[in-house]
Design an enzyme around this catalytic site. Structure first.
Site, PDB file in Angstrom:
ATOM      1  CG  HIS A   1      -1.728   1.253   1.329  1.00  0.00           C
ATOM      2  ND1 HIS A   1      -2.610   1.630   0.345  1.00  0.00           N
ATOM      3  CD2 HIS A   1      -1.779   2.227   2.270  1.00  0.00           C
ATOM      4  CE1 HIS A   1      -3.184   2.778   0.688  1.00  0.00           C
ATOM      5  NE2 HIS A   1      -2.690   3.167   1.843  1.00  0.00           N
TER       6      HIS A   1
ATOM      7  CG  ASP B   1      -0.502   6.181   2.117  1.00  0.00           C
ATOM      8  OD1 ASP B   1      -1.699   6.061   1.835  1.00  0.00           O
ATOM      9  OD2 ASP B   1       0.019   5.693   3.139  1.00  0.00           O
TER      10      ASP B   1
ATOM     11  CG  ASP C   1      -5.176   3.634   4.340  1.00  0.00           C
ATOM     12  OD1 ASP C   1      -5.514   3.248   5.466  1.00  0.00           O
ATOM     13  OD2 ASP C   1      -4.329   4.524   4.169  1.00  0.00           O
TER      14      ASP C   1
ATOM     15  CG  HIS D   1      -6.326   7.312   1.140  1.00  0.00           C
ATOM     16  ND1 HIS D   1      -5.940   6.557   0.066  1.00  0.00           N
ATOM     17  CD2 HIS D   1      -5.542   6.913   2.173  1.00  0.00           C
ATOM     18  CE1 HIS D   1      -4.967   5.739   0.429  1.00  0.00           C
ATOM     19  NE2 HIS D   1      -4.703   5.938   1.702  1.00  0.00           N
TER      20      HIS D   1
END
Length: 989
Positions: free
Chosen positions: A58, A60, A182, A432
């Site tokens: 994951h 970001d 997430d 996000h």
């Protein structure tokens, strides 16, 4: 040539004969590799529990570090993470074992990495993709936030990421699964968009702790989400799975270099041999997980934030885990572990042929514990949220003018302009941990810098395009600080022109306020007619907030009329002998009104007391004031959870009133009426009504929030009315469909409310309303904000937050924003638009009002008189489109094609006038573009619409089918049903 290729060639020829489009815009059409996608899945065991191990990372697109820092592995003192090394390492390890699988999500990072690879490496990666060993999921430029993003920006960023994957890898690069593991709560409109983009399923990681508990018990962690009340099923139906461990591996099974779990030690001669223990623990976890899911297939995410930088650690241990678990089958074991992907897991769920629980609401608000509601980020960093919204609107203008101006827009008299920089900046801002406001301060600054850089590039493009359309090469100036009355050209020039470009497909009336040093001006439109105008003094609050960035004492106010998808030009001249400015009178206000609205004030307090719609002859009581919640510092008996960037947790359910009364000034002219209210040194407001407006404007200015008392503050405005709401209110979902909310209630489980304020906050992306049988008060916002209806007849909206503690969710710094201009604390200015209507006609007012707030006109200025041959008016449409139709996208696709999205902007049964089908003729749409052919695509423009197929799912409860959409009259005449978005590739000249 195979049969498929022959058929496609024949189809292409037929479309060209019919005037259609076939330029293979969707990637490597004609190449068909059966090894990828569902056909690449490993064989499962029908009589065993199959454990799908999904290696993933994951990544970001900015959070604790900027996008660049994450990609390169810079600033590892903040967080050890380097995405380029992750992709290097994963590709290397996938080549070593054909059984291994990996999924990748964030195209913004993969795009960077791909450009840096040699042609040999690119071919190697294409082979991995073609064989299904490297699979893309989600595939957008980023994994967007779902609470604070506008649907138009989400569609754009998904389109950009998916187009790159299509162009690079063809059909095998197309993701089958949406993957939002997430984001902090999930919006129904996102699910609707994903369904219309062709995804077969959707997996999420975060779920309210009470909702998860109930779903585990009921075995409803996999469900069918019906994500629209207007679109006919299954158009917006999306199978949705809730992952068992968020997106982390099971406890004890993390083998990344960032983890401390012991590796599998499988040498039986060693004293610390642990294979038996690892297998025993794994089987126990697998059987426990299987008890709360419905099939003999379960999924385990093997990875987490920025993992797999040394992929050898993960894969060496996963290889062993699979080998030793499956070795138990020879001794009667009934568990089968395998490398898998979310799409392979989804395929097995589909094969189970079960019926699934049906969900029709959304997943907001989200709490991970009784006092930990993630509802603060609905408002966090309000200035960045506004800048993102403005930037998205500017991008749409940039895209449109790139099409309308033609090639000269990219390389014209003002130099080379481009829209790509802006597209990438706005796309990254949807992440996000971007527009959500949940990043470190230096990362928020980086997002803003990217947006500013993108707009600078777009300004050149816009200037070139307007030069081509108007015939004038005069230098254009853009004043980006008009909200604080700063524009050097209008302050210094005695004669100038204002070009007003309208990106909407209906004409708009728009108020213009320009800082000036003179006291009297003449304004004329493109046809030389005089326009009513007024000079008013700049308010004291504006003079304070602009600091040293401008000094004009006055503002010139007038209203412009801009044609649909076009521009109008206004000339402004300083008069030597004109009337003086309208003075601001220090007195108690009683009322301001125009032909549509009347707002009354309590003369004793200076506050609003009522609002009347003069057309419907309806009046409501309405008071409005400002309050602040004392943010929890975590030091109390119920919980140690403080308020922070993510979490809203007030110390009390009763907010503090900032002031019971306001000092006021009143300006009343035929052009403009306003009441300027001053509540405190850090809170002021202007209640404003323009001559032709059907909405009352509340322009609020809040900050710097005082913290010398060591109290964090969360500032709200609250509107208390006579409307009988029965504890209901309504909010939009990502700017589209409206959702009903009720205090202390969730549609899908019995709520135990532990935070009576924060637990009732919901995201407001563009508007919210309260209503009863007689009246509806709609509030249109200029950015995403959090809001609630705590009391009957009341609507509160959080405007600004300044906090002194971190909420322990990873950011590791308090939400305490300052800047070089405001070192003592950030000042934020925004506006709310209030519309009072009868409920059965309210949507006809608030939907276009909300679209106009998102897609505001773009103003540009030129000094002096326009050249006599300058074209002062222009519309790219042959005629304004019907009120129900919104032009969502008009952007260049390639040299001969443009991408067009038309949207029906009303819900079913929402409007007596505008909720029916509406037909548009594409060939008669534009005045400057000849449409030679058209092909329809899915929403994300990565599949032909007629070739898009999705897995069918059966809900446990079936509802009465909606009206069937009528067929299109012809290829060039298209019909839109309520809430439908249709996407077309137009071949144009």
């Amino acid at each position: 040539m195979d049969v498929d290729s022959l058929l496609r060639s024949a189809a292409a020829l037929l479309l060209l004969v019919l005037g259609g489009v076939w330029s293979f815009p969707l990637g490597q059409e004609g190449e068909r590799t059966p090894a990828c996608g569902y056909e690449s899945c490993h064989v499962t065991q029908p009589d065993m529990l199959n454990v799908h191990l999904v290696p993933h990372t994951h990544d970001d697109v900015g959070w604790l570090k900027t996008v660049d820092q994450y990609y390169y592995g810079d600033r590892n003192d903040i967080q050890h993470a380097g995405v380029q090394y992750i992709l290097d390492s994963v590709v290397d390890q996938l080549l070593k074992n054909p059984d291994r699988r990996f999924i990748y999500v964030e195209t913004a990072f993969f795009y960077r990495w791909w450009k840096q690879q040699s042609s040999g490496m690119q071919q190697t990666v294409k082979r991995l993709v073609d064989e299904g060993r490297l699979e893309f999921v989600n595939g957008g430029w980023c994994m967007s936030d779902e609470a604070t993003t506008h649907y138009s920006a989400v569609i754009d960023q998904m389109t950009m990421g998916l187009r790159f994957l299509n162009d690079t890898f063809g059909p095998c690069g197309r993701p089958r699964v949406a993957w939002h593991i997430d984001p902090f709560g999930h919006a129904r409109e996102h699910a609707s968009m994903f369904a219309q983009m062709g995804y077969d399923g959707f997996f999420l990681g975060r779920l309210d702790y009470q909702d998860r508990k109930r779903r585990r018990t009921a075995r409803e962690q996999e469900l069918l989400w019906r994500a629209s009340e207007s679109l006919t099923p299954p158009m917006a139906d999306l199978f949705t799975g809730i992952l068992p461990n968020g997106y982390n591996p099971p406890d004890g099974f993390c083998w990344d270099q960032s983890c401390d779990d012991p590796p599998i030690r499988d040498d039986p001669e060693l004293e610390d041999y642990n294979v038996d223990d690892v297998v025993r623990r794994f089987l126990a976890i697998a059987h426990k997980q299987a008890q709360v899911y419905k099939t003999n297939h379960i999924i385990m995410t093997m990875g987490s934030d920025f993992q797999y930088e040394n992929a050898n650690l993960w894969y060496k241990n996963l290889d062993k885990l699979i080998r030793y678990v499956n070795a138990q089958q020879a001794r009667g074991g009934r568990v089968n572990a395998l490398y898998s992907t979310p799409s392979c897991y989804l395929q097995e769920l589909h094969r189970a042929n079960l019926s699934w629980a049906l969900k029709t609401d959304d997943f907001f608000p989200y709490a991970d514990a009784a006092h930990d509601y993630w509802t603060g980020y609905f408002t966090s960093r309000p200035a960045l949220k506004r800048y993102e919204r403005i930037s998205n609107g500017r991008l749409q203008t940039c895209n449109q003018l790139e099409v309308l101006g033609g090639p000269i827009s990219r390389n014209g008299p003002f130099g080379k302009g481009d829209s790509e920089t802006m597209k990438k900046a706005v796309a990254v801002a949807q992440h996000h941990d971007a527009v959500s406001g949940t990043e470190k301060q230096h990362v928020a600054d980086d997002y803003a810098r990217r947006l500013a850089s993108g707009w600078q590039r777009c300004q050149v493009l816009v200037s070139n395009s307007l030069a081509a359309l108007s015939g004038s090469t005069a230098k254009r100036i853009y004043c980006d600080n008009l909200n604080i009355s700063v524009c050097p050209l209008t302050e210094s020039s005695k004669k100038f022109s204002v070009n007003v470009y309208n990106p909407l497909v209906r004409a708009v009336i728009w108020p213009v306020r320009l800082p000036v040093n003179g006291t009297s001006y003449e304004v004329s439109d493109a046809e030389g007619r005089s326009v009513d105008c007024q000079v008013v003094p700049v308010s004291a609050e504006t003079q304070v907030v602009r600091r040293s960035r401008g000094s004009a004492p006055n503002e010139l106010v007038f209203q412009v009329r801009a044609p649909p998808l076009g521009f109008n030009t206004y000339s402004v001249s300083l008069l030597r002998d004109g009337p003086p400015p309208a003075p601001a009178q220090r007195r108690a206000p009683t009322a301001i009104q125009n032909q549509f609205l009347r707002a009354t004030f309590d003369p004793a307090t200076g506050l609003l007391s009522g609002l009347s719609n003069l057309e419907t002859k309806r009046t409501i009581k309405l008071t409005q004031n400002f309050f602040w919640y004392n943010a929890s510092d975590g030091n109390n008996t119920r919980s140690n959870q403080p308020s922070g960037a993510y979490i809203f947790r007030p110390n009390s359910s009763t907010p503090f009133l900032i002031s019971p009364a306001a000092k006021t000034e009143v300006i009343q002219t035929p052009v403009l009426q306003e009441v300027r209210q001053w509540f405190a040194p850090w809170v002021s407001q202007v209640v404003r009504l323009h001559a032709d407006s059907r909405a009352l404007e509340l322009e609020w200015t809040v900050g710097p929030l005082p913290i010398r008392d060591n109290l964090g503050k969360e500032v709200i405005t609250r509107l208390d009315t006579s409307i009988k709401t029965a504890e209901y209110f309504y909010t939009d979902s990502n700017g589209r469909e409206m959702l009903q909310r009720k205090k202390d209630f969730r549609p899908t489980w019995k709520l135990r409310q532990s935070e009576p304020i924060a637990g009732n906050y919901h995201p407001i992306n563009s508007r919210a309303f309260i209503k009863d049988d007689e009246d509806q008060l709609t509030v249109v916002t200029d950015r995403s904000q959090g809001g609630a209806s705590i009391h009957n007849g009341s609507l509160e909206i959080m405007l600004h937050r300044r906090l002194l503690y971190d909420d322990v969710r990873g950011v590791a710094e308090p939400l305490n924003e300052t800047s070089s201009v405001f070192p003592e604390g950030l000042v934020v200015r925004g506006r709310l638009l209030l519309s009072l209507q009868r409920p059965d006609g309210a949507a006809d007012a608030h939907r276009p009002l909300a679209q106009q707030e998102v897609l505001q006109p773009t103003l540009s200025f030129t000094d002096g008189e326009p050249h006599p041959n300058t074209r002062l008016q222009f519309s790219a449409l042959q005629a304004a489109l019907p009120p129900a139709v919104h032009l969502l996208t008009l952007t260049r696709w390639d040299e001969d094609s443009v991408l067009l999205r038309l949207e029906h902007q009303f819900q079913r049964r929402e409007s007596k006038l505008n909720s029916g089908p509406v037909t548009v003729n594409l060939q008669k749409l534009f005045s400057t573009l000849e449409v030679l052919g058209v092909s329809e695509l899915n929403l994300s423009a990565n599949q032909w619409k007629d070739e898009m197929t999705r897995l069918d799912w059966t809900p446990q409860m079936e509802e009465k089918p909606l009206l069937k959409r009528p067929g299109d009259p012809s290829a060039l005449e298209v019909t839109l049903m309520p809430m439908e978005i249709r996407t077309f590739l137009l071949r144009v000249r």
